[in-house]
Design a protein around this motif. Sequence first.
Motif, PDB file in Angstrom:
ATOM      1  N   ALA A 156      -1.232  -1.302  -4.416  1.00  0.00           N
ATOM      2  CA  ALA A 156      -2.427  -0.457  -4.390  1.00  0.00           C
ATOM      3  C   ALA A 156      -2.052   0.921  -3.871  1.00  0.00           C
ATOM      4  O   ALA A 156      -1.196   1.056  -2.982  1.00  0.00           O
ATOM      5  CB  ALA A 156      -3.503  -1.069  -3.506  1.00  0.00           C
ATOM      6  N   ARG A 157      -2.683   1.944  -4.414  1.00  0.00           N
ATOM      7  CA  ARG A 157      -2.372   3.308  -3.985  1.00  0.00           C
ATOM      8  C   ARG A 157      -3.001   3.587  -2.624  1.00  0.00           C
ATOM      9  O   ARG A 157      -4.162   3.265  -2.383  1.00  0.00           O
ATOM     10  CB  ARG A 157      -2.868   4.335  -5.007  1.00  0.00           C
ATOM     11  CG  ARG A 157      -2.457   5.755  -4.648  1.00  0.00           C
ATOM     12  CD  ARG A 157      -2.930   6.797  -5.635  1.00  0.00           C
ATOM     13  NE  ARG A 157      -2.485   8.125  -5.223  1.00  0.00           N
ATOM     14  CZ  ARG A 157      -3.112   8.876  -4.319  1.00  0.00           C
ATOM     15  NH1 ARG A 157      -4.234   8.441  -3.760  1.00  0.00           N
ATOM     16  NH2 ARG A 157      -2.629  10.060  -3.985  1.00  0.00           N
TER      17      ARG A 157
ATOM     18  N   ALA B  43       0.861  -1.182   0.000  1.00  0.00           N
ATOM     19  CA  ALA B  43       0.000   0.000   0.000  1.00  0.00           C
ATOM     20  C   ALA B  43       0.896   1.230   0.000  1.00  0.00           C
ATOM     21  O   ALA B  43       1.538   1.545   1.012  1.00  0.00           O
ATOM     22  CB  ALA B  43      -0.906  -0.011   1.226  1.00  0.00           C
ATOM     23  N   VAL B  44       0.960   1.928  -1.140  1.00  0.00           N
ATOM     24  CA  VAL B  44       1.979   2.957  -1.348  1.00  0.00           C
ATOM     25  C   VAL B  44       1.379   4.188  -2.019  1.00  0.00           C
ATOM     26  O   VAL B  44       0.356   4.117  -2.692  1.00  0.00           O
ATOM     27  CB  VAL B  44       3.124   2.411  -2.223  1.00  0.00           C
ATOM     28  CG1 VAL B  44       3.808   1.236  -1.538  1.00  0.00           C
ATOM     29  CG2 VAL B  44       2.612   1.972  -3.598  1.00  0.00           C
ATOM     30  N   ARG B  45       2.062   5.311  -1.839  1.00  0.00           N
ATOM     31  CA  ARG B  45       1.619   6.532  -2.516  1.00  0.00           C
ATOM     32  C   ARG B  45       1.998   6.522  -3.995  1.00  0.00           C
ATOM     33  O   ARG B  45       1.268   7.034  -4.837  1.00  0.00           O
ATOM     34  CB  ARG B  45       2.241   7.764  -1.832  1.00  0.00           C
ATOM     35  CG  ARG B  45       1.619   8.091  -0.489  1.00  0.00           C
ATOM     36  CD  ARG B  45       2.207   9.360   0.100  1.00  0.00           C
ATOM     37  NE  ARG B  45       3.641   9.248   0.352  1.00  0.00           N
ATOM     38  CZ  ARG B  45       4.389  10.234   0.839  1.00  0.00           C
ATOM     39  NH1 ARG B  45       3.841  11.409   1.099  1.00  0.00           N
ATOM     40  NH2 ARG B  45       5.680  10.047   1.056  1.00  0.00           N
ATOM     41  N   ASP B  46       3.152   5.958  -4.301  1.00  0.00           N
ATOM     42  CA  ASP B  46       3.688   5.965  -5.668  1.00  0.00           C
ATOM     43  C   ASP B  46       3.557   4.559  -6.259  1.00  0.00           C
ATOM     44  O   ASP B  46       4.316   3.661  -5.906  1.00  0.00           O
ATOM     45  CB  ASP B  46       5.153   6.408  -5.628  1.00  0.00           C
ATOM     46  CG  ASP B  46       5.782   6.550  -7.008  1.00  0.00           C
ATOM     47  OD1 ASP B  46       5.292   5.912  -7.959  1.00  0.00           O
ATOM     48  OD2 ASP B  46       6.786   7.287  -7.124  1.00  0.00           O
ATOM     49  N   ILE B  47       2.600   4.379  -7.139  1.00  0.00           N
ATOM     50  CA  ILE B  47       2.339   3.063  -7.718  1.00  0.00           C
ATOM     51  C   ILE B  47       3.538   2.554  -8.505  1.00  0.00           C
ATOM     52  O   ILE B  47       3.896   1.368  -8.435  1.00  0.00           O
ATOM     53  CB  ILE B  47       1.097   3.106  -8.632  1.00  0.00           C
ATOM     54  CG1 ILE B  47      -0.175   3.298  -7.789  1.00  0.00           C
ATOM     55  CG2 ILE B  47       0.988   1.834  -9.461  1.00  0.00           C
ATOM     56  CD1 ILE B  47      -0.540   2.100  -6.947  1.00  0.00           C
ATOM     57  N   ASP B  48       4.194   3.432  -9.260  1.00  0.00           N
ATOM     58  CA  ASP B  48       5.349   2.996 -10.052  1.00  0.00           C
ATOM     59  C   ASP B  48       6.456   2.463  -9.143  1.00  0.00           C
ATOM     60  O   ASP B  48       7.067   1.424  -9.433  1.00  0.00           O
ATOM     61  CB  ASP B  48       5.878   4.145 -10.910  1.00  0.00           C
ATOM     62  CG  ASP B  48       4.928   4.517 -12.036  1.00  0.00           C
ATOM     63  OD1 ASP B  48       4.093   3.663 -12.399  1.00  0.00           O
ATOM     64  OD2 ASP B  48       5.014   5.655 -12.545  1.00  0.00           O
TER      65      ASP B  48
END
Length: 316
Positions: free
Chosen positions: A86-87, A60-65
């Motif tokens: 997932a964002r 679970a991250v802010r930056d999908i890339d």
Amino acid sequence: MTTDSTRRITTPFDAESSAAEVVAGIDLTGRRAVVTGASSGIGIETARALAGAGADVTLAVRDIDAGERIAQDITGTTGSRHLSVARLDLADQGSVAEFVAAWDGPLHMLINNAGVMYTPELRTPEGWELQFATNHLGHFALATGLHQSLADADRARIVALTSVGHLRQGMTFDDINFRNGPFDTVLAYGQSKTATVLFAIEASRRWAGDGITANAVHPGAVLTNLTRHMSQDELDKAVASGYTFKTPQQGAATSVLVATWPGLEGVGGRYFEDCNEARPHREGDSGGVAAHAQDPVAAERLWQVSLDMLAAAGRG
């Protein structure tokens, strides 16, 4: 290992143990985990250890890339293909709501790993101080939003990452957002990390009947993106005060232990550091858990205050 309700919990592991070592021999096949902030620092190594043990892990991250790159790296080192990205921006309650709405099925391990530290005086659109909004309120909304999925799992565990910084500041309920006095980023950070400990206490009390346990974890000092707002002088002072910096693999160990160790079955509302339950903080010590972070009255009050803040923002 000692696990009764009156004695401090100890394990065979210590400050130098790695995440891979504490999870060795544990089979997490079929169990699902969410790791917030899994695209950097100890979040990566937490996700790697869980995936290596067979868990289905969502980064679970802010930056999908960035998350996708980390997922590929974890697959390369563990062979696991049970990874998804997932964002999730914990400072954005809309993002938290979207993550919760998209989640389907049981959740066995929620690792509230993401955080910010020593930021300038910044506020969310709701007017919330950024560190409290991210470190506590975002994870609070995430956990309460996923409560049914945790309850639907078999013996779900929540790991709430805190910090030795909690020793600096208890809850200032009459001015949580530092509106009535000068802003102090160190005290604001300390308050946010006290809040994560109190969350674990109250979540365990409220949700024990659902088979959910929650514990707080201090990972130790690790040089990651979290320390980017610290000056070199502040880092030098931390070393001088007795800090020994861990590798990210060592920093992730306590989180992974609390999320997976069989001997912690049914254990909740505790505070762990260096892979063992912490002692009460004593003046002059560099670690331990403060009395203000173990107060069940404050824990219950914080839960209600958090609900009220979310409701006032239209998120309750």
